[in-house]
Design an enzyme around this catalytic site. Structure first.
Site, PDB file in Angstrom:
ATOM      1  N   ASP A  36       0.821  -1.212   0.000  1.00 13.76           N
ATOM      2  CA  ASP A  36       0.000   0.000   0.000  1.00 13.76           C
ATOM      3  C   ASP A  36       0.856   1.264   0.000  1.00 13.76           C
ATOM      4  OD1 ASP A  36       1.077  -0.370   2.448  1.00 13.76           O
ATOM      5  OD2 ASP A  36      -0.786  -0.079   3.584  1.00 13.76           O
ATOM      6  N   HIS A 243      21.989   0.621 -19.742  1.00 14.51           N
ATOM      7  CA  HIS A 243      21.064   1.063 -18.690  1.00 14.51           C
ATOM      8  C   HIS A 243      21.299   0.307 -17.389  1.00 14.51           C
ATOM      9  CE1 HIS A 243      18.069   2.769 -21.859  1.00 14.51           C
ATOM     10  NE2 HIS A 243      19.083   3.578 -21.621  1.00 14.51           N
ATOM     11  N   ASP A 260      26.289   8.048 -14.781  1.00 10.94           N
ATOM     12  CA  ASP A 260      25.305   8.820 -15.544  1.00 10.94           C
ATOM     13  C   ASP A 260      24.240   9.212 -14.534  1.00 10.94           C
ATOM     14  OD1 ASP A 260      23.307   9.810 -17.174  1.00 10.94           O
ATOM     15  OD2 ASP A 260      23.489   8.229 -18.687  1.00 10.94           O
ATOM     16  N   ASP A 271      21.301  15.962 -17.129  1.00  8.34           N
ATOM     17  CA  ASP A 271      21.622  14.583 -17.558  1.00  8.34           C
ATOM     18  C   ASP A 271      23.108  14.582 -17.921  1.00  8.34           C
ATOM     19  OD1 ASP A 271      21.682  12.045 -18.600  1.00  8.34           O
ATOM     20  OD2 ASP A 271      20.362  12.468 -20.295  1.00  8.34           O
ATOM     21  N   HIS A 350      24.041   3.796 -29.523  1.00  8.18           N
ATOM     22  CA  HIS A 350      22.957   4.739 -29.214  1.00  8.18           C
ATOM     23  C   HIS A 350      23.169   6.061 -29.937  1.00  8.18           C
ATOM     24  CE1 HIS A 350      25.483   6.961 -26.312  1.00  8.18           C
ATOM     25  NE2 HIS A 350      25.841   5.802 -25.784  1.00  8.18           N
ATOM     26  N   HIS A 354      19.676  13.916 -27.035  1.00  5.96           N
ATOM     27  CA  HIS A 354      18.216  14.046 -27.055  1.00  5.96           C
ATOM     28  C   HIS A 354      17.844  15.393 -26.451  1.00  5.96           C
ATOM     29  CE1 HIS A 354      18.552  13.022 -22.754  1.00  5.96           C
ATOM     30  NE2 HIS A 354      19.377  12.077 -23.130  1.00  5.96           N
ATOM     31  N   HIS A 361      14.336  12.671 -21.140  1.00  4.92           N
ATOM     32  CA  HIS A 361      14.215  12.514 -22.590  1.00  4.92           C
ATOM     33  C   HIS A 361      13.047  13.405 -22.967  1.00  4.92           C
ATOM     34  CE1 HIS A 361      16.238   8.322 -22.220  1.00  4.92           C
ATOM     35  NE2 HIS A 361      17.088   9.307 -22.138  1.00  4.92           N
ATOM     36  N   GLU A 387      26.264  13.084 -25.925  1.00  5.71           N
ATOM     37  CA  GLU A 387      26.707  11.963 -25.095  1.00  5.71           C
ATOM     38  C   GLU A 387      27.278  10.786 -25.887  1.00  5.71           C
ATOM     39  OE1 GLU A 387      23.352   9.737 -23.323  1.00  5.71           O
ATOM     40  OE2 GLU A 387      22.060  11.367 -24.001  1.00  5.71           O
ATOM     41  N   TYR A 391      31.737   1.325 -26.062  1.00 12.33           N
ATOM     42  CA  TYR A 391      31.491   0.221 -25.130  1.00 12.33           C
ATOM     43  C   TYR A 391      32.101  -1.027 -25.769  1.00 12.33           C
ATOM     44  CZ  TYR A 391      28.187   3.928 -24.175  1.00 12.33           C
ATOM     45  OH  TYR A 391      27.633   5.161 -23.954  1.00 12.33           O
ATOM     46  N   ARG A 409      31.465   6.861 -21.521  1.00 13.41           N
ATOM     47  CA  ARG A 409      30.521   7.837 -22.086  1.00 13.41           C
ATOM     48  C   ARG A 409      30.832   9.177 -21.429  1.00 13.41           C
ATOM     49  NH1 ARG A 409      26.248   5.282 -21.521  1.00 13.41           N
ATOM     50  NH2 ARG A 409      25.254   6.035 -19.641  1.00 13.41           N
ATOM     51  N   GLU A 411      28.876  12.874 -21.175  1.00 13.80           N
ATOM     52  CA  GLU A 411      27.590  13.497 -21.511  1.00 13.80           C
ATOM     53  C   GLU A 411      27.482  14.881 -20.886  1.00 13.80           C
ATOM     54  OE1 GLU A 411      24.092  11.386 -20.090  1.00 13.80           O
ATOM     55  OE2 GLU A 411      22.821  12.471 -21.505  1.00 13.80           O
TER      56      GLU A 411
HETATM   57  N1  GLY Z   1      20.471   9.187 -18.596  1.00 12.37           N
HETATM   58  C1  GLY Z   1      19.759   8.784 -19.726  1.00 12.37           C
HETATM   59  C2  GLY Z   1      20.393   9.235 -20.958  1.00 12.37           C
HETATM   60  O1  GLY Z   1      21.549   9.579 -20.952  1.00 12.37           O
HETATM   61  O2  GLY Z   1      19.773   9.343 -21.965  1.00 12.37           O
HETATM   62 MN    MN Z   2      22.496  10.270 -19.224  1.00 13.28          MN
HETATM   63 MN    MN Z   3      21.073  11.478 -21.973  1.00 11.24          MN
END
Ligand code: GLY
Ligand code: MN
Ligand code: MN
Length: 451
Positions: A36, A243, A260, A271, A350, A354, A361, A387, A391, A409, A411
């Site tokens: 709950d 992820h 990240d 981000d 990727h 974005h 996002h 970003e 990898y 990465r 970013e």
């Molecule tokens: N943290 C999610 C991305 O980098 O898109």
């Molecule tokens: Mn990110």
């Molecule tokens: Mn991102």
């Protein structure tokens, strides 16, 4: 934010509505965490953008009558003395009228009775259409039954015959950030940079990934932020899982750690990703991979200015990454051919960024609003992440052994300005030298030595 800002946004939306039309927009559902107990409530971004109202179980209506007169109405939880003792204060109908600028307000418990009456006599209904657009918003299955009730009640007044998806209109509005929104995003980015620097300072071999995550959360929460998304704290080869959020393994001496993580400040997200050595010193192989990614990021950022297409910076990153993969002996062949064949996808799977805003996002089409098959052109007020990464799968026998299992990465968050761009997340180092210097000086301080 001043009430007037929300009123201005509603007026902007309403300017697009014809007479005898109505717009309906609901907030998010509450989300159950266990038995709950719920997750902390987060209003739907578009709903908050239009109303400034953050309570659960709420919805808004904009009604334009035949003469063009506009009425803003809210459905909210009514005041309830007993429930407020348990779950917290409610604005109630009185608060919706007095503090949130509604012309009319109702109990949300009456929405099924009231909505068919509001729809009666309208020709056009703006609402969310289609499953993917509903996501987890309230009343996603209610519009059709309301329209059926309206049809039953209709004695010649008329029922909306045109349904228009409200999302693309809101998304266009949200795409260009106002000076106020930019200030919120600068704050989110500044606090996130502080969190990343804190992680660089306090990381130690043997520390668990979640303990390092704790350092980030501490900095964010004490500054009034929440996380904008689940943080990734990925040591060693875990960085090759895009992820990865388990964050439950020890960080090893000699490995990199990829973080990240971004703060959400008053509903605006940052981000940011940084990748750095757990020990404070990059190995030669780690540095080589890292510098390819950094060069790709810098080349990408160069493409982020008004007039460029929104995927130009992705193409710039791919060029540098592919060139780098060849120089490292990970790919072989002609760079242009490798790009054409998308050979880089094995190591870079990727996009390079974005939209960023109230949602991490963020919403907004990447297609030109006037030519759907063309890419959108960047313009001042847009905010994007940049970003690139590499990898290298730990089990890829085709790659020189020293590079296997390295995931990097980098970013950052970039605001497009009239004259070019502004880096919102520049306050955390990203060169090899900058990262090593920050980590060395923190280690010196902790050891009581020079620095
Ligand atoms: N943290 C999610 C991305 O980098 O898109
Ligand atoms: Mn990110
Ligand atoms: Mn991102």
């Amino acid at each position: 934010m001043p009430k007037q800002t929300y009123a201005d946004r509603r007026a902007d939306f309403a300017a697009k509505m014809p007479p005898s039309s109505i717009a309906f927009l609901a907030s998010n559902t509450e989300a159950r965490r266990s038995n709950d107990t719920d997750f902390k409530y987060r209003p739907d971004s578009s709903f908050f953008y239009m109303t400034g109202f953050a309570e659960p179980k709420s919805a808004m209506v904009l009604e334009k009558d035949a003469s063009g007169e506009l009425s803003y109405q809210l459905f909210v939880r009514p005041k309830d003395h007993d429930k407020e003792i348990w779950d917290g204060k409610r604005a109630g109908i009185e608060g919706a009228l007095k503090n949130f600028g509604a012309d009319k307000a109702y109990s949300v418990d009456e929405i099924d009775q009231i909505m068919p009456d509001l729809l009666l006599g309208k020709q056009v209904l703006y609402c969310r259409l289609g499953d993917s657009n509903f996501r987890n918003t309230l009343f996603s299955g209610s519009v059709d039954p309301w329209l059926s009730d309206t049809l039953r009640k209709n004695r010649g007044d008329g029922v909306p015959a045109t349904l228009i998806d409200i999302n693309p209109i809101l998304y266009e509005m949200r795409l260009i950030k106002s000076p106020f929104e930019i200030a919120q995003m600068q704050t989110a980015a500044r606090i996130s940079c502080e969190a990343h620097k804190c992680a660089m300072k306090y990381v130690k071999p043997g520390m668990l990934e979640y303990a390092l995550e704790g350092e980030l959360l501490y900095i964010m929460q004490r500054a009034g932020c929440q996380v904008a998304y689940n943080s990734i704290v990925a040591g060693g080869k875990n960085a090759c899982i895009l992820h990865y959020t388990e964050n439950n393994e020890p960080l090893s001496d000699g490995d990199l750690v990829l973080i990240d993580a971004g703060a959400e400040y008053q509903y605006y997200a940052a981000d940011i990703t940084r990748t750095f050595p757990v020990s404070g010193r990059f190995s030669e192989a780690q540095r080589q991979v890292y510098e390819v990614v950094l060069d790709a990021q810098l080349a990408a950022i160069d493409q982020m200015c008004p007039g460029k297409l929104c995927r130009d910076y992705h193409r710039a990153a791919i060029k540098v990454l592919t060139q780098g993969l060849v120089e490292l002996g990970i790919l072989s062949g002609d760079v242009a051919e490798l790009i054409k064949d998308k050979a880089y996808l094995r190591y870079y799977m990727h996009g390079t960024g974005h939209w960023l805003g109230m949602d991490v996002h963020d919403v907004g089409s990447y297609a030109d609003p006037n030519i759907p098959e063309a890419e959108r052109t960047l313009a001042a007020g847009m905010v994007l992440t940049v970003e690139p990464g590499l990898y290298i799968p730990p089990d890829d026998q085709s790659v020189p052994a020293q590079y296997r299992g390295i995931g990097v990465r980098i970013e950052d968050d970039v605001l497009i300005t009239e004259s070019g761009h502004q880096l919102l997340s520049g306050d955390v180092p990203k060169t090899v030298e900058g990262i090593e210097a920050l980590m060395q000086s923190a280690q010196d301080k902790q050891n009581g030595g020079a620095g």
